[in-house]
Write a protein that holds these residues in place. Structure first.
Motif, PDB file in Angstrom:
ATOM      1  N   GLY A 246       0.806  -1.219   0.000  1.00 21.39           N
ATOM      2  CA  GLY A 246       0.000   0.000   0.000  1.00 21.39           C
ATOM      3  C   GLY A 246       0.834   1.262   0.000  1.00 21.39           C
ATOM      4  N   TRP A 247       0.219   2.365   0.438  1.00 19.42           N
ATOM      5  CA  TRP A 247       0.902   3.651   0.431  1.00 19.42           C
ATOM      6  C   TRP A 247       0.217   4.595   1.413  1.00 19.42           C
ATOM      7  N   LEU A 248       0.860   5.740   1.649  1.00 15.22           N
ATOM      8  CA  LEU A 248       0.331   6.775   2.532  1.00 15.22           C
ATOM      9  C   LEU A 248       0.045   8.027   1.720  1.00 15.22           C
ATOM     10  N   GLU A 249      -1.115   8.615   1.941  1.00 17.34           N
ATOM     11  CA  GLU A 249      -1.416   9.911   1.341  1.00 17.34           C
ATOM     12  C   GLU A 249      -0.628  10.991   2.086  1.00 17.34           C
ATOM     13  N   GLN A 250      -0.460  12.157   1.447  1.00 15.33           N
ATOM     14  CA  GLN A 250       0.305  13.240   2.058  1.00 15.33           C
ATOM     15  C   GLN A 250      -0.268  13.628   3.427  1.00 15.33           C
ATOM     16  N   GLU A 251      -1.582  13.665   3.529  1.00 17.34           N
ATOM     17  CA  GLU A 251      -2.208  14.049   4.797  1.00 17.34           C
ATOM     18  C   GLU A 251      -1.867  13.046   5.900  1.00 17.34           C
ATOM     19  N   GLU A 252      -1.789  11.776   5.551  1.00 21.00           N
ATOM     20  CA  GLU A 252      -1.418  10.755   6.536  1.00 21.00           C
ATOM     21  C   GLU A 252       0.033  10.924   6.976  1.00 21.00           C
ATOM     22  N   VAL A 253       0.905  11.253   6.021  1.00 18.70           N
ATOM     23  CA  VAL A 253       2.309  11.471   6.344  1.00 18.70           C
ATOM     24  C   VAL A 253       2.449  12.650   7.307  1.00 18.70           C
ATOM     25  N   GLU A 254       1.714  13.721   7.038  1.00 21.11           N
ATOM     26  CA  GLU A 254       1.787  14.893   7.907  1.00 21.11           C
ATOM     27  C   GLU A 254       1.265  14.585   9.305  1.00 21.11           C
ATOM     28  N   GLU A 255       0.198  13.813   9.381  1.00 24.66           N
ATOM     29  CA  GLU A 255      -0.366  13.468  10.685  1.00 24.66           C
ATOM     30  C   GLU A 255       0.584  12.557  11.463  1.00 24.66           C
ATOM     31  N   LEU A 256       1.178  11.566  10.793  1.00 23.71           N
ATOM     32  CA  LEU A 256       2.082  10.642  11.460  1.00 23.71           C
ATOM     33  C   LEU A 256       3.400  11.302  11.868  1.00 23.71           C
ATOM     34  N   SER A 257       3.878  12.218  11.043  1.00 23.86           N
ATOM     35  CA  SER A 257       5.167  12.858  11.305  1.00 23.86           C
ATOM     36  C   SER A 257       5.052  14.043  12.251  1.00 23.86           C
ATOM     37  N   GLY A 258       3.877  14.661  12.283  1.00 25.87           N
ATOM     38  CA  GLY A 258       3.717  15.871  13.083  1.00 25.87           C
ATOM     39  C   GLY A 258       4.361  17.090  12.449  1.00 25.87           C
ATOM     40  N   ILE A 259       4.777  16.963  11.187  1.00 29.17           N
ATOM     41  CA  ILE A 259       5.395  18.094  10.473  1.00 29.17           C
ATOM     42  C   ILE A 259       4.344  18.741   9.578  1.00 29.17           C
ATOM     43  N   ARG A 260       4.185  20.030   9.733  1.00 32.80           N
ATOM     44  CA  ARG A 260       3.178  20.720   8.938  1.00 32.80           C
ATOM     45  C   ARG A 260       3.677  20.977   7.517  1.00 32.80           C
ATOM     46  N   ARG A 261       2.742  21.197   6.628  1.00 35.91           N
ATOM     47  CA  ARG A 261       3.088  21.408   5.227  1.00 35.91           C
ATOM     48  C   ARG A 261       3.394  22.868   4.922  1.00 35.91           C
ATOM     49  N   MET A 262       4.136  23.070   3.850  1.00 31.53           N
ATOM     50  CA  MET A 262       4.335  24.376   3.238  1.00 31.53           C
ATOM     51  C   MET A 262       3.884  24.220   1.795  1.00 31.53           C
ATOM     52  N   GLU A 263       2.804  24.855   1.418  1.00 32.69           N
ATOM     53  CA  GLU A 263       2.272  24.692   0.061  1.00 32.69           C
ATOM     54  C   GLU A 263       2.658  25.892  -0.791  1.00 32.69           C
ATOM     55  N   LEU A 264       3.239  25.603  -1.951  1.00 30.19           N
ATOM     56  CA  LEU A 264       3.688  26.649  -2.868  1.00 30.19           C
ATOM     57  C   LEU A 264       3.186  26.359  -4.279  1.00 30.19           C
ATOM     58  N   PRO A 265       2.960  27.403  -5.069  1.00 23.76           N
ATOM     59  CA  PRO A 265       2.617  27.183  -6.482  1.00 23.76           C
ATOM     60  C   PRO A 265       3.744  26.440  -7.191  1.00 23.76           C
ATOM     61  N   SER A 266       3.383  25.661  -8.186  1.00 21.99           N
ATOM     62  CA  SER A 266       4.358  24.856  -8.903  1.00 21.99           C
ATOM     63  C   SER A 266       5.484  25.697  -9.488  1.00 21.99           C
ATOM     64  N   ALA A 267       5.135  26.821 -10.109  1.00 12.83           N
ATOM     65  CA  ALA A 267       6.152  27.649 -10.756  1.00 12.83           C
ATOM     66  C   ALA A 267       7.171  28.163  -9.748  1.00 12.83           C
ATOM     67  N   VAL A 268       6.699  28.545  -8.556  1.00 15.99           N
ATOM     68  CA  VAL A 268       7.597  29.065  -7.528  1.00 15.99           C
ATOM     69  C   VAL A 268       8.531  27.954  -7.021  1.00 15.99           C
ATOM     70  N   ALA A 269       7.940  26.812  -6.668  1.00 17.50           N
ATOM     71  CA  ALA A 269       8.733  25.722  -6.101  1.00 17.50           C
ATOM     72  C   ALA A 269       9.762  25.187  -7.097  1.00 17.50           C
ATOM     73  N   LEU A 270       9.305  24.868  -8.307  1.00 21.45           N
ATOM     74  CA  LEU A 270      10.212  24.295  -9.301  1.00 21.45           C
ATOM     75  C   LEU A 270      11.234  25.316  -9.778  1.00 21.45           C
ATOM     76  N   GLY A 271      10.799  26.558  -9.945  1.00 21.09           N
ATOM     77  CA  GLY A 271      11.712  27.604 -10.404  1.00 21.09           C
ATOM     78  C   GLY A 271      12.815  27.871  -9.396  1.00 21.09           C
ATOM     79  N   ALA A 272      12.443  27.981  -8.111  1.00 20.57           N
ATOM     80  CA  ALA A 272      13.447  28.230  -7.080  1.00 20.57           C
ATOM     81  C   ALA A 272      14.393  27.049  -6.955  1.00 20.57           C
ATOM     82  N   ALA A 273      13.850  25.817  -6.990  1.00 21.44           N
ATOM     83  CA  ALA A 273      14.696  24.627  -6.879  1.00 21.44           C
ATOM     84  C   ALA A 273      15.700  24.566  -8.029  1.00 21.44           C
ATOM     85  N   ALA A 274      15.252  24.876  -9.229  1.00 25.01           N
ATOM     86  CA  ALA A 274      16.143  24.837 -10.396  1.00 25.01           C
ATOM     87  C   ALA A 274      17.250  25.878 -10.270  1.00 25.01           C
TER      88      ALA A 274
END
Length: 370
Positions: A246-274
Protein backbone atom coordinates in the motif's frame (compact mmCIF):
# COMPACT_ATOMS: atom_id res chain seq x y z
CA UNK A 1 39.13 -14.73 23.73
CA UNK A 2 35.40 -14.28 23.11
CA UNK A 3 33.59 -16.70 20.81
CA UNK A 4 32.26 -15.31 17.50
CA UNK A 5 28.68 -14.25 17.05
CA UNK A 6 26.48 -17.39 16.61
CA UNK A 7 25.24 -16.25 13.21
CA UNK A 8 28.78 -15.66 11.97
CA UNK A 9 29.97 -18.97 13.42
CA UNK A 10 27.09 -20.83 11.75
CA UNK A 11 27.75 -19.08 8.44
CA UNK A 12 31.45 -19.98 8.63
CA UNK A 13 30.58 -23.61 9.24
CA UNK A 14 28.14 -23.64 6.32
CA UNK A 15 30.63 -22.01 3.96
CA UNK A 16 33.29 -24.62 4.70
CA UNK A 17 31.13 -27.74 4.97
CA UNK A 18 31.91 -30.20 2.16
CA UNK A 19 29.07 -31.15 -0.12
CA UNK A 20 26.75 -28.33 1.01
CA UNK A 21 24.10 -27.60 -1.59
CA UNK A 22 23.23 -24.09 -2.63
CA UNK A 23 24.78 -21.37 -4.79
CA UNK A 24 28.06 -19.55 -4.43
CA UNK A 25 27.05 -15.87 -4.39
CA UNK A 26 29.27 -12.86 -5.11
CA UNK A 27 28.20 -9.45 -3.78
CA UNK A 28 29.74 -6.21 -5.01
CA UNK A 29 29.66 -3.17 -2.75
CA UNK A 30 29.77 -5.65 0.13
CA UNK A 31 31.52 -3.48 2.71
CA UNK A 32 28.78 -0.95 3.39
CA UNK A 33 25.09 -0.13 3.09
CA UNK A 34 22.75 -2.65 1.53
CA UNK A 35 25.73 -4.69 0.32
CA UNK A 36 27.02 -5.23 3.86
CA UNK A 37 23.57 -6.21 5.16
CA UNK A 38 23.00 -8.65 2.30
CA UNK A 39 26.46 -10.19 2.71
CA UNK A 40 25.79 -10.90 6.39
CA UNK A 41 22.33 -12.27 5.60
CA UNK A 42 23.54 -14.62 2.87
CA UNK A 43 26.55 -15.76 4.90
CA UNK A 44 24.19 -16.80 7.70
CA UNK A 45 21.80 -18.66 5.37
CA UNK A 46 21.74 -22.46 5.25
CA UNK A 47 20.67 -22.20 1.61
CA UNK A 48 23.89 -20.47 0.50
CA UNK A 49 27.11 -22.45 0.00
CA UNK A 50 29.56 -19.54 0.07
CA UNK A 51 29.61 -15.74 -0.18
CA UNK A 52 32.28 -13.89 -2.14
CA UNK A 53 32.46 -10.25 -1.04
CA UNK A 54 33.89 -7.62 -3.40
CA UNK A 55 34.61 -4.00 -2.51
CA UNK A 56 37.36 -1.40 -2.45
CA UNK A 57 37.84 -2.08 1.26
CA UNK A 58 37.30 -5.05 3.52
CA UNK A 59 33.99 -5.21 5.36
CA UNK A 60 33.09 -6.77 8.69
CA UNK A 61 31.61 -10.09 7.57
CA UNK A 62 34.21 -12.66 8.64
CA UNK A 63 32.30 -15.53 7.03
CA UNK A 64 32.71 -14.15 3.51
CA UNK A 65 35.67 -14.57 1.17
CA UNK A 66 36.90 -11.02 0.48
CA UNK A 67 38.41 -9.53 -2.68
CA UNK A 68 39.53 -5.89 -2.61
CA UNK A 69 39.21 -4.13 -5.96
CA UNK A 70 37.26 -1.55 -7.96
CA UNK A 71 34.31 -3.09 -9.81
CA UNK A 72 35.44 -1.30 -12.97
CA UNK A 73 38.63 -3.39 -13.00
CA UNK A 74 38.36 -6.19 -15.62
CA UNK A 75 40.27 -8.38 -13.15
CA UNK A 76 36.95 -8.85 -11.38
CA UNK A 77 36.24 -11.67 -13.85
CA UNK A 78 38.79 -13.88 -12.04
CA UNK A 79 37.21 -13.08 -8.68
CA UNK A 80 33.79 -14.16 -10.00
CA UNK A 81 35.03 -17.49 -11.33
CA UNK A 82 33.21 -20.28 -9.51
CA UNK A 83 30.29 -18.08 -8.50
CA UNK A 84 26.77 -19.04 -9.53
CA UNK A 85 25.19 -15.63 -8.88
CA UNK A 86 26.50 -12.07 -8.62
CA UNK A 87 24.53 -9.33 -6.87
CA UNK A 88 25.80 -5.96 -8.05
CA UNK A 89 25.30 -3.31 -5.35
CA UNK A 90 28.40 -1.16 -5.92
CA UNK A 91 26.56 2.01 -6.93
CA UNK A 92 27.26 5.63 -6.03
CA UNK A 93 24.03 7.59 -5.55
CA UNK A 94 25.50 10.15 -3.14
CA UNK A 95 23.87 13.56 -3.54
CA UNK A 96 27.22 15.28 -3.08
CA UNK A 97 29.12 13.31 -5.74
CA UNK A 98 30.00 15.06 -8.98
CA UNK A 99 27.29 13.90 -11.44
CA UNK A 100 29.73 13.09 -14.25
CA UNK A 101 31.98 11.04 -11.95
CA UNK A 102 28.96 9.31 -10.47
CA UNK A 103 27.63 8.29 -13.87
CA UNK A 104 31.05 7.10 -15.03
CA UNK A 105 31.36 4.86 -11.96
CA UNK A 106 27.80 3.50 -12.02
CA UNK A 107 27.53 2.75 -15.71
CA UNK A 108 31.08 1.52 -16.29
CA UNK A 109 30.91 -0.58 -13.14
CA UNK A 110 27.70 -2.29 -14.22
CA UNK A 111 29.03 -2.90 -17.74
CA UNK A 112 32.22 -4.45 -16.34
CA UNK A 113 30.39 -6.66 -13.83
CA UNK A 114 27.96 -8.01 -16.43
CA UNK A 115 30.74 -8.71 -18.95
CA UNK A 116 32.95 -10.28 -16.27
CA UNK A 117 30.07 -12.40 -14.98
CA UNK A 118 29.46 -13.83 -18.45
CA UNK A 119 33.17 -14.47 -18.97
CA UNK A 120 33.43 -16.24 -15.59
CA UNK A 121 30.48 -18.52 -16.29
CA UNK A 122 28.14 -16.91 -13.74
CA UNK A 123 24.59 -17.83 -14.72
CA UNK A 124 22.63 -15.11 -12.89
CA UNK A 125 23.22 -11.41 -12.24
CA UNK A 126 20.98 -9.47 -9.85
CA UNK A 127 20.96 -5.69 -10.23
CA UNK A 128 19.33 -3.12 -7.96
CA UNK A 129 17.95 0.14 -9.35
CA UNK A 130 14.87 1.93 -7.98
CA UNK A 131 11.14 2.22 -8.56
CA UNK A 132 12.01 5.81 -9.53
CA UNK A 133 12.68 4.47 -13.05
CA UNK A 134 8.90 4.28 -13.59
CA UNK A 135 8.75 8.05 -13.26
CA UNK A 136 6.57 10.17 -10.98
CA UNK A 137 3.67 11.31 -13.14
CA UNK A 138 0.15 12.57 -12.43
CA UNK A 139 -1.46 9.85 -14.56
CA UNK A 140 0.39 6.92 -12.98
CA UNK A 141 -1.82 4.04 -11.89
CA UNK A 142 -1.98 3.24 -8.19
CA UNK A 143 -0.18 0.90 -7.89
CA UNK A 144 2.04 0.39 -10.92
CA UNK A 145 2.64 -3.16 -12.16
CA UNK A 146 6.22 -4.36 -12.67
CA UNK A 147 5.84 -4.34 -16.44
CA UNK A 148 4.62 -0.73 -16.56
CA UNK A 149 6.55 1.46 -18.98
CA UNK A 150 9.67 3.14 -17.60
CA UNK A 151 8.74 6.79 -18.11
CA UNK A 152 11.31 8.50 -15.91
CA UNK A 153 13.67 11.09 -17.34
CA UNK A 154 17.24 11.84 -16.31
CA UNK A 155 16.24 15.03 -14.46
CA UNK A 156 16.36 13.62 -10.90
CA UNK A 157 19.48 12.67 -8.95
CA UNK A 158 20.99 9.43 -10.26
CA UNK A 159 17.90 8.43 -12.27
CA UNK A 160 19.75 8.76 -15.56
CA UNK A 161 22.30 6.24 -14.30
CA UNK A 162 19.55 3.86 -13.17
CA UNK A 163 17.83 4.05 -16.55
CA UNK A 164 21.13 3.22 -18.25
CA UNK A 165 21.60 0.26 -15.88
CA UNK A 166 18.10 -0.92 -16.80
CA UNK A 167 19.06 -0.71 -20.48
CA UNK A 168 22.22 -2.74 -19.83
CA UNK A 169 20.16 -5.33 -17.94
CA UNK A 170 17.77 -5.81 -20.85
CA UNK A 171 20.60 -6.03 -23.35
CA UNK A 172 22.84 -8.38 -21.35
CA UNK A 173 21.05 -11.70 -22.06
CA UNK A 174 21.30 -11.00 -25.79
CA UNK A 175 24.93 -9.91 -25.59
CA UNK A 176 25.83 -12.75 -23.21
CA UNK A 177 23.70 -15.86 -23.86
CA UNK A 178 23.41 -17.97 -20.73
CA UNK A 179 23.45 -14.98 -18.36
CA UNK A 180 20.08 -14.41 -16.71
CA UNK A 181 19.54 -10.89 -15.31
CA UNK A 182 17.11 -9.97 -12.55
CA UNK A 183 16.43 -6.32 -11.67
CA UNK A 184 15.07 -5.30 -8.27
CA UNK A 185 13.41 -1.86 -7.96
CA UNK A 186 12.80 -0.67 -4.38
CA UNK A 187 10.46 2.16 -3.40
CA UNK A 188 11.79 5.00 -1.16
CA UNK A 189 14.64 3.17 0.57
CA UNK A 190 15.02 3.70 4.33
CA UNK A 191 17.55 2.32 6.78
CA UNK A 192 20.88 4.15 6.93
CA UNK A 193 20.28 5.83 3.56
CA UNK A 194 20.70 9.48 2.54
CA UNK A 195 18.75 10.55 -0.52
CA UNK A 196 16.78 13.56 -1.72
CA UNK A 197 13.64 11.70 -0.62
CA UNK A 198 14.86 10.94 2.91
CA UNK A 199 16.09 14.53 3.24
CA UNK A 200 12.54 15.67 2.45
CA UNK A 201 11.70 14.65 6.02
CA UNK A 202 14.55 16.70 7.49
CA UNK A 203 12.82 19.96 6.56
CA UNK A 204 11.04 22.16 9.13
CA UNK A 205 8.00 22.02 6.83
CA UNK A 206 7.00 19.42 4.24
CA UNK A 207 6.99 21.10 0.86
CA UNK A 208 3.76 20.42 -1.03
CA UNK A 209 3.38 21.73 -4.54
CA UNK A 210 -0.11 23.10 -5.10
CA UNK A 211 -2.26 20.81 -7.26
CA UNK A 212 0.03 17.79 -6.81
CA UNK A 213 -1.03 14.33 -5.60
CA UNK A 214 1.76 12.74 -3.56
CA UNK A 215 1.58 9.10 -2.51
CA UNK A 216 4.30 7.72 -0.26
CA UNK A 217 5.53 4.13 -0.33
CA UNK A 218 8.65 3.07 1.54
CA UNK A 219 10.98 0.08 1.47
CA UNK A 220 13.08 -0.87 4.49
CA UNK A 221 16.58 -2.10 3.67
CA UNK A 222 15.84 -5.37 5.50
CA UNK A 223 12.91 -6.03 3.16
CA UNK A 224 15.08 -5.16 0.16
CA UNK A 225 17.68 -7.71 1.34
CA UNK A 226 14.91 -10.29 1.68
CA UNK A 227 13.79 -9.62 -1.90
CA UNK A 228 17.39 -9.83 -3.15
CA UNK A 229 17.78 -13.18 -1.38
CA UNK A 230 14.66 -14.46 -3.17
CA UNK A 231 16.26 -13.46 -6.48
CA UNK A 232 19.58 -15.09 -5.53
CA UNK A 233 17.82 -18.37 -4.72
CA UNK A 234 15.88 -18.21 -8.00
CA UNK A 235 12.55 -18.17 -6.25
CA UNK A 236 11.61 -15.29 -8.54
CA UNK A 237 13.20 -13.58 -11.53
CA UNK A 238 12.67 -10.86 -14.12
CA UNK A 239 11.89 -7.27 -13.18
CA UNK A 240 10.81 -7.00 -9.55
CA UNK A 241 9.38 -4.08 -7.62
CA UNK A 242 9.69 -4.13 -3.83
CA UNK A 243 8.15 -2.00 -1.10
CA UNK A 244 5.72 -1.96 1.78
CA UNK A 245 2.16 -2.97 1.03
CA UNK A 246 0.00 0.00 0.00
CA UNK A 247 0.90 3.65 0.43
CA UNK A 248 0.33 6.78 2.53
CA UNK A 249 -1.42 9.91 1.34
CA UNK A 250 0.31 13.24 2.06
CA UNK A 251 -2.21 14.05 4.80
CA UNK A 252 -1.42 10.75 6.54
CA UNK A 253 2.31 11.47 6.34
CA UNK A 254 1.79 14.89 7.91
CA UNK A 255 -0.37 13.47 10.69
CA UNK A 256 2.08 10.64 11.46
CA UNK A 257 5.17 12.86 11.30
CA UNK A 258 3.72 15.87 13.08
CA UNK A 259 5.39 18.09 10.47
CA UNK A 260 3.18 20.72 8.94
CA UNK A 261 3.09 21.41 5.23
CA UNK A 262 4.34 24.38 3.24
CA UNK A 263 2.27 24.69 0.06
CA UNK A 264 3.69 26.65 -2.87
CA UNK A 265 2.62 27.18 -6.48
CA UNK A 266 4.36 24.86 -8.90
CA UNK A 267 6.15 27.65 -10.76
CA UNK A 268 7.60 29.07 -7.53
CA UNK A 269 8.73 25.72 -6.10
CA UNK A 270 10.21 24.29 -9.30
CA UNK A 271 11.71 27.60 -10.40
CA UNK A 272 13.45 28.23 -7.08
CA UNK A 273 14.70 24.63 -6.88
CA UNK A 274 16.14 24.84 -10.40
CA UNK A 275 17.89 28.16 -9.73
CA UNK A 276 19.30 27.06 -6.38
CA UNK A 277 20.72 23.89 -7.93
CA UNK A 278 22.12 25.73 -10.92
CA UNK A 279 24.25 28.05 -8.77
CA UNK A 280 25.33 25.19 -6.50
CA UNK A 281 23.40 26.06 -3.33
CA UNK A 282 21.56 22.72 -3.22
CA UNK A 283 22.62 19.23 -4.36
CA UNK A 284 19.14 18.29 -5.58
CA UNK A 285 17.99 19.23 -9.09
CA UNK A 286 14.41 20.37 -9.62
CA UNK A 287 13.60 16.95 -11.07
CA UNK A 288 13.78 15.46 -7.55
CA UNK A 289 10.64 17.41 -6.64
CA UNK A 290 8.49 15.37 -9.03
CA UNK A 291 8.92 12.35 -6.75
CA UNK A 292 7.31 14.31 -3.90
CA UNK A 293 4.51 15.57 -6.15
CA UNK A 294 3.11 12.58 -8.02
CA UNK A 295 2.66 8.86 -7.28
CA UNK A 296 5.12 6.12 -8.20
CA UNK A 297 3.76 3.38 -5.96
CA UNK A 298 4.48 -0.22 -7.05
CA UNK A 299 2.52 -3.42 -6.51
CA UNK A 300 5.33 -5.93 -5.93
CA UNK A 301 3.03 -8.64 -7.29
CA UNK A 302 5.80 -10.91 -8.63
CA UNK A 303 7.49 -11.15 -5.25
CA UNK A 304 4.13 -11.65 -3.55
CA UNK A 305 3.24 -14.44 -5.97
CA UNK A 306 6.54 -16.14 -5.09
CA UNK A 307 5.68 -16.06 -1.38
CA UNK A 308 7.70 -13.02 -0.27
CA UNK A 309 6.06 -10.54 2.11
CA UNK A 310 7.40 -7.26 3.52
CA UNK A 311 8.18 -7.38 7.23
CA UNK A 312 7.69 -3.62 7.60
CA UNK A 313 4.66 -1.36 7.06
CA UNK A 314 4.80 2.13 5.60
CA UNK A 315 3.92 3.54 9.01
CA UNK A 316 6.75 1.64 10.71
CA UNK A 317 9.33 2.65 8.10
CA UNK A 318 8.28 6.30 8.30
CA UNK A 319 8.68 6.18 12.08
CA UNK A 320 12.20 4.76 11.69
CA UNK A 321 13.07 7.38 9.09
CA UNK A 322 11.92 10.20 11.37
CA UNK A 323 14.06 8.76 14.16
CA UNK A 324 17.08 8.56 11.85
CA UNK A 325 16.82 12.17 10.66
CA UNK A 326 16.05 13.68 14.07
CA UNK A 327 18.37 16.63 14.67
CA UNK A 328 19.17 17.13 10.99
CA UNK A 329 17.91 20.23 9.23
CA UNK A 330 17.46 20.53 5.49
CA UNK A 331 15.83 23.15 3.28
CA UNK A 332 15.27 22.34 -0.43
CA UNK A 333 17.77 19.49 -0.22
CA UNK A 334 20.57 21.47 1.45
CA UNK A 335 21.75 20.48 4.89
CA UNK A 336 21.96 23.46 7.23
CA UNK A 337 24.39 24.12 10.05
CA UNK A 338 23.11 24.72 13.57
CA UNK A 339 22.94 28.51 13.18
CA UNK A 340 21.13 28.31 9.83
CA UNK A 341 18.81 25.61 11.14
CA UNK A 342 17.78 27.75 14.10
CA UNK A 343 16.92 30.62 11.76
CA UNK A 344 15.04 28.31 9.40
CA UNK A 345 13.10 26.77 12.26
CA UNK A 346 12.13 30.16 13.61
CA UNK A 347 11.25 31.66 10.26
CA UNK A 348 9.61 28.61 8.75
CA UNK A 349 10.49 26.83 5.53
CA UNK A 350 8.64 29.33 3.36
CA UNK A 351 10.84 32.18 4.51
CA UNK A 352 13.90 29.97 4.15
CA UNK A 353 12.99 29.01 0.59
CA UNK A 354 12.20 32.57 -0.42
CA UNK A 355 15.35 33.73 1.35
CA UNK A 356 17.36 31.23 -0.69
CA UNK A 357 15.67 32.56 -3.82
CA UNK A 358 16.76 36.02 -2.76
CA UNK A 359 20.35 34.76 -2.65
CA UNK A 360 19.93 33.76 -6.28
CA UNK A 361 18.71 37.23 -7.20
CA UNK A 362 21.61 38.90 -5.36
CA UNK A 363 24.09 36.60 -7.10
CA UNK A 364 22.61 37.51 -10.48
CA UNK A 365 22.88 41.24 -9.73
CA UNK A 366 26.46 40.80 -8.60
CA UNK A 367 27.34 39.04 -11.87
CA UNK A 368 25.76 41.84 -13.89
CA UNK A 369 27.90 44.42 -12.11
CA UNK A 370 31.11 42.56 -12.92
Amino acid sequence: MSSPDPQVRAARNHSTSPGLRGPVVAVTGAASGVGALLTERLAASEEIKQVVAIDERRGECAAAQWHILDVRDPAIAEKLRGADVVVHLALDLDLETDPAARSAYNVRGTQTVLTAAAAAGVHRAVLCTSAMVYGALPDNELPLSEDAELRATAEATGVGDLLEIERLARRAPRAHPGLNVTVVRPAVLVGGTDTALTRYFESPRLLVVAGSRPAWQFCHVEDLCGALEYAVLEKVDGELAVGCDGWLEQEEVEELSGIRRMELPSAVALGAAARLHRIGLTPSPAGDLAYTMYPWVVSGSRLHDAGWRPQWTNEEVLAELLEEVAGRHTVVGRRLGRKDATAAGAAGATVALLGAAAVVRRARKARRRI
